[in-house]
Design a protein around this motif. Structure first.
Motif, PDB file in Angstrom:
ATOM      1  N   GLN A 288      17.350  36.320  -0.954  1.00 50.16           N
ATOM      2  CA  GLN A 288      17.849  37.602  -0.876  1.00 50.16           C
ATOM      3  C   GLN A 288      19.062  37.940   0.717  1.00 50.16           C
ATOM      4  O   GLN A 288      20.120  38.531   0.104  1.00 50.16           O
ATOM      5  CB  GLN A 288      16.772  38.964   0.215  1.00 50.16           C
ATOM      6  CG  GLN A 288      16.187  39.357  -1.474  1.00 50.16           C
ATOM      7  CD  GLN A 288      15.390  40.212  -0.456  1.00 50.16           C
ATOM      8  OE1 GLN A 288      14.736  39.803   0.530  1.00 50.16           O
ATOM      9  NE2 GLN A 288      14.547  41.256  -1.467  1.00 50.16           N
ATOM     10  N   LEU A 289      18.799  36.935   1.704  1.00 47.22           N
ATOM     11  CA  LEU A 289      20.379  36.947   2.426  1.00 47.22           C
ATOM     12  C   LEU A 289      21.364  36.179   1.768  1.00 47.22           C
ATOM     13  O   LEU A 289      22.564  36.499   1.997  1.00 47.22           O
ATOM     14  CB  LEU A 289      19.829  36.461   4.169  1.00 47.22           C
ATOM     15  CG  LEU A 289      20.153  35.882   4.549  1.00 47.22           C
ATOM     16  CD1 LEU A 289      21.132  37.343   5.699  1.00 47.22           C
ATOM     17  CD2 LEU A 289      19.912  35.121   6.028  1.00 47.22           C
ATOM     18  N   ALA A 290      21.476  35.253   1.052  1.00 45.02           N
ATOM     19  CA  ALA A 290      22.447  34.759   0.431  1.00 45.02           C
ATOM     20  C   ALA A 290      23.190  35.629  -0.757  1.00 45.02           C
ATOM     21  O   ALA A 290      24.665  35.277  -0.689  1.00 45.02           O
ATOM     22  CB  ALA A 290      21.872  33.578  -0.705  1.00 45.02           C
ATOM     23  N   GLU A 291      22.179  36.318  -1.650  1.00 45.31           N
ATOM     24  CA  GLU A 291      23.016  37.740  -2.732  1.00 45.31           C
ATOM     25  C   GLU A 291      23.808  38.629  -1.496  1.00 45.31           C
ATOM     26  O   GLU A 291      24.899  38.440  -1.571  1.00 45.31           O
ATOM     27  CB  GLU A 291      21.863  38.166  -2.798  1.00 45.31           C
ATOM     28  CG  GLU A 291      22.741  38.852  -3.905  1.00 45.31           C
ATOM     29  CD  GLU A 291      23.005  38.111  -5.251  1.00 45.31           C
ATOM     30  OE1 GLU A 291      25.001  38.674  -5.476  1.00 45.31           O
ATOM     31  OE2 GLU A 291      22.564  37.256  -5.600  1.00 45.31           O
ATOM     32  N   GLN A 292      23.342  39.168  -0.173  1.00 44.77           N
ATOM     33  CA  GLN A 292      24.117  39.675   0.687  1.00 44.77           C
ATOM     34  C   GLN A 292      25.401  39.491   1.289  1.00 44.77           C
ATOM     35  O   GLN A 292      26.019  39.986   1.550  1.00 44.77           O
ATOM     36  CB  GLN A 292      22.520  39.843   2.119  1.00 44.77           C
ATOM     37  CG  GLN A 292      21.802  41.546   1.205  1.00 44.77           C
ATOM     38  CD  GLN A 292      20.946  42.139   1.978  1.00 44.77           C
ATOM     39  OE1 GLN A 292      21.164  41.782   3.220  1.00 44.77           O
ATOM     40  NE2 GLN A 292      19.859  42.298   1.972  1.00 44.77           N
ATOM     41  N   LEU A 293      25.138  38.151   1.581  1.00 42.02           N
ATOM     42  CA  LEU A 293      26.129  37.562   2.081  1.00 42.02           C
ATOM     43  C   LEU A 293      27.493  37.341   1.111  1.00 42.02           C
ATOM     44  O   LEU A 293      28.231  37.687   1.826  1.00 42.02           O
ATOM     45  CB  LEU A 293      25.662  35.969   2.873  1.00 42.02           C
ATOM     46  CG  LEU A 293      27.043  34.935   3.445  1.00 42.02           C
ATOM     47  CD1 LEU A 293      27.247  35.582   4.418  1.00 42.02           C
ATOM     48  CD2 LEU A 293      25.925  33.411   3.486  1.00 42.02           C
ATOM     49  N   LEU A 294      27.316  36.963  -0.417  1.00 44.64           N
ATOM     50  CA  LEU A 294      28.026  36.992  -1.085  1.00 44.64           C
ATOM     51  C   LEU A 294      28.716  38.041  -0.894  1.00 44.64           C
ATOM     52  O   LEU A 294      29.985  37.959  -1.535  1.00 44.64           O
ATOM     53  CB  LEU A 294      27.335  36.883  -2.946  1.00 44.64           C
ATOM     54  CG  LEU A 294      27.142  35.778  -2.978  1.00 44.64           C
ATOM     55  CD1 LEU A 294      26.710  35.756  -3.785  1.00 44.64           C
ATOM     56  CD2 LEU A 294      28.660  34.548  -2.446  1.00 44.64           C
ATOM     57  N   GLN A 295      28.314  39.375  -1.010  1.00 45.77           N
ATOM     58  CA  GLN A 295      28.414  41.007  -1.165  1.00 45.77           C
ATOM     59  C   GLN A 295      29.130  41.768   0.653  1.00 45.77           C
ATOM     60  O   GLN A 295      29.363  42.616   0.359  1.00 45.77           O
ATOM     61  CB  GLN A 295      27.801  41.862  -1.676  1.00 45.77           C
ATOM     62  CG  GLN A 295      27.332  40.977  -3.137  1.00 45.77           C
ATOM     63  CD  GLN A 295      26.209  42.563  -3.015  1.00 45.77           C
ATOM     64  OE1 GLN A 295      26.053  42.966  -2.802  1.00 45.77           O
ATOM     65  NE2 GLN A 295      25.744  41.304  -4.870  1.00 45.77           N
ATOM     66  N   ALA A 296      28.947  40.649   0.933  1.00 49.10           N
ATOM     67  CA  ALA A 296      28.779  41.693   2.979  1.00 49.10           C
ATOM     68  C   ALA A 296      30.723  41.566   2.979  1.00 49.10           C
ATOM     69  O   ALA A 296      31.804  40.179   2.572  1.00 49.10           O
ATOM     70  CB  ALA A 296      28.634  40.851   3.393  1.00 49.10           C
ATOM     71  N   PRO A 297      31.652  42.467   3.547  1.00 52.23           N
ATOM     72  CA  PRO A 297      33.081  42.278   3.809  1.00 52.23           C
ATOM     73  C   PRO A 297      32.801  40.804   5.060  1.00 52.23           C
ATOM     74  O   PRO A 297      32.156  40.266   5.530  1.00 52.23           O
ATOM     75  CB  PRO A 297      32.986  43.300   4.844  1.00 52.23           C
ATOM     76  CG  PRO A 297      32.094  43.888   4.998  1.00 52.23           C
ATOM     77  CD  PRO A 297      31.182  43.649   4.187  1.00 52.23           C
ATOM     78  N   PRO A 298      33.836  40.397   5.614  1.00 51.45           N
ATOM     79  CA  PRO A 298      34.383  39.534   5.514  1.00 51.45           C
ATOM     80  C   PRO A 298      33.883  39.167   7.439  1.00 51.45           C
ATOM     81  O   PRO A 298      32.962  37.961   7.968  1.00 51.45           O
ATOM     82  CB  PRO A 298      35.379  38.647   6.344  1.00 51.45           C
ATOM     83  CG  PRO A 298      35.899  39.469   5.219  1.00 51.45           C
ATOM     84  CD  PRO A 298      35.712  40.248   4.328  1.00 51.45           C
ATOM     85  N   PRO A 299      33.861  39.944   8.222  1.00 49.16           N
ATOM     86  CA  PRO A 299      33.510  40.652   9.549  1.00 49.16           C
ATOM     87  C   PRO A 299      31.955  40.562   9.681  1.00 49.16           C
ATOM     88  O   PRO A 299      31.093  39.620  10.396  1.00 49.16           O
ATOM     89  CB  PRO A 299      33.711  41.808  10.038  1.00 49.16           C
ATOM     90  CG  PRO A 299      35.064  42.465   9.269  1.00 49.16           C
ATOM     91  CD  PRO A 299      34.886  41.294   7.832  1.00 49.16           C
ATOM     92  N   LEU A 300      31.285  40.838   8.058  1.00 53.95           N
ATOM     93  CA  LEU A 300      29.328  41.051   8.564  1.00 53.95           C
ATOM     94  C   LEU A 300      28.815  39.743   8.209  1.00 53.95           C
ATOM     95  O   LEU A 300      28.067  39.310   8.359  1.00 53.95           O
ATOM     96  CB  LEU A 300      28.976  42.143   7.389  1.00 53.95           C
ATOM     97  CG  LEU A 300      27.692  41.749   7.353  1.00 53.95           C
ATOM     98  CD1 LEU A 300      26.916  42.098   8.521  1.00 53.95           C
ATOM     99  CD2 LEU A 300      27.438  43.338   6.417  1.00 53.95           C
ATOM    100  N   ALA A 301      30.201  39.027   7.175  1.00 54.67           N
ATOM    101  CA  ALA A 301      29.626  37.044   6.210  1.00 54.67           C
ATOM    102  C   ALA A 301      29.433  36.672   7.626  1.00 54.67           C
ATOM    103  O   ALA A 301      28.789  35.873   7.871  1.00 54.67           O
ATOM    104  CB  ALA A 301      30.535  36.938   5.135  1.00 54.67           C
ATOM    105  N   ALA A 302      30.895  36.653   8.654  1.00 58.33           N
ATOM    106  CA  ALA A 302      31.161  36.064   9.911  1.00 58.33           C
ATOM    107  C   ALA A 302      29.575  35.739  10.382  1.00 58.33           C
ATOM    108  O   ALA A 302      28.785  34.813  11.151  1.00 58.33           O
ATOM    109  CB  ALA A 302      31.774  36.651  10.322  1.00 58.33           C
ATOM    110  N   GLN A 303      28.834  37.198  10.776  1.00 58.19           N
ATOM    111  CA  GLN A 303      27.969  37.514  12.132  1.00 58.19           C
ATOM    112  C   GLN A 303      27.091  36.982  11.075  1.00 58.19           C
ATOM    113  O   GLN A 303      26.504  36.643  11.609  1.00 58.19           O
ATOM    114  CB  GLN A 303      27.813  38.792  12.277  1.00 58.19           C
ATOM    115  CG  GLN A 303      27.081  39.884  12.691  1.00 58.19           C
ATOM    116  CD  GLN A 303      26.722  41.099  13.481  1.00 58.19           C
ATOM    117  OE1 GLN A 303      27.243  41.344  12.064  1.00 58.19           O
ATOM    118  NE2 GLN A 303      25.996  41.259  14.013  1.00 58.19           N
ATOM    119  N   ILE A 304      26.413  37.511   9.921  1.00 59.38           N
ATOM    120  CA  ILE A 304      25.488  36.965   8.920  1.00 59.38           C
ATOM    121  C   ILE A 304      25.007  34.981   9.025  1.00 59.38           C
ATOM    122  O   ILE A 304      24.397  34.452   9.749  1.00 59.38           O
ATOM    123  CB  ILE A 304      25.431  36.937   7.554  1.00 59.38           C
ATOM    124  CG1 ILE A 304      24.539  38.561   7.658  1.00 59.38           C
ATOM    125  CG2 ILE A 304      24.156  36.284   6.788  1.00 59.38           C
ATOM    126  CD1 ILE A 304      25.434  39.235   6.183  1.00 59.38           C
TER     127      ILE A 304
END
Length: 129
Positions: A21-37
């Motif tokens: 689930q986290l990987a799926e959310q990472l795919l859809q996250a904007p760059p700042p949120l993806a970097a934070q994840i």
């Protein structure tokens, strides 16, 4: 019909599902949120990678005892030990980039213009330890 799966085995399955689930959310996250994840996952003390490395090392200790008693082939213990060591080394390689990811995750001050990359260069693979 009742579920006969033990609590820890069910927990491992649940964790695997949450990682998906986290990987799926990472795919859809904007760059700042993806970097934070990613920075959170790679956190050297409390991140998923360090906790998973500890889990594999614990598995190696379990396998060592059973290999010494002849219940497991020694290759199982050695493979788990190698995996734990490799994961640890990977964590060390990634530690130096966690601060960069955290910096990208910080919101820009109002009115700030997007910064241009400090070093624009072709992507090349560099590995050092």
């Amino acid at each position: 019909m009742t579920d006969t799966t033990s609590g820890p085995v069910r927990l491992a399955g649940d964790i695997a599902h949450q990682i998906d689930q986290l990987a799926e959310q990472l795919l859809q996250a904007p760059p700042p949120l993806a970097a934070q994840i990613i920075a959170t996952v790679l956190d050297p003390e409390n991140g998923v990678l360090s906790r998973f490395t500890t889990l594999v090392a614990t598995g190696s200790h379990f396998a060592k005892g059973h290999a010494e008693n002849g219940l497991l082939p020694p290759e199982v213990w050695l493979a788990l030990g190698r995996a734990a060591n490799e994961l640890h080394d990977i964590g060390l390689d990634l530690d130096e980039h966690t601060d960069t990811l955290r910096e990208l995750a910080r919101p820009a001050p109002p009115g700030a213009t997007p910064s241009v990359a400090k070093h624009v260069s072709p992507l090349i693979a560099r590995r050092h330890r």
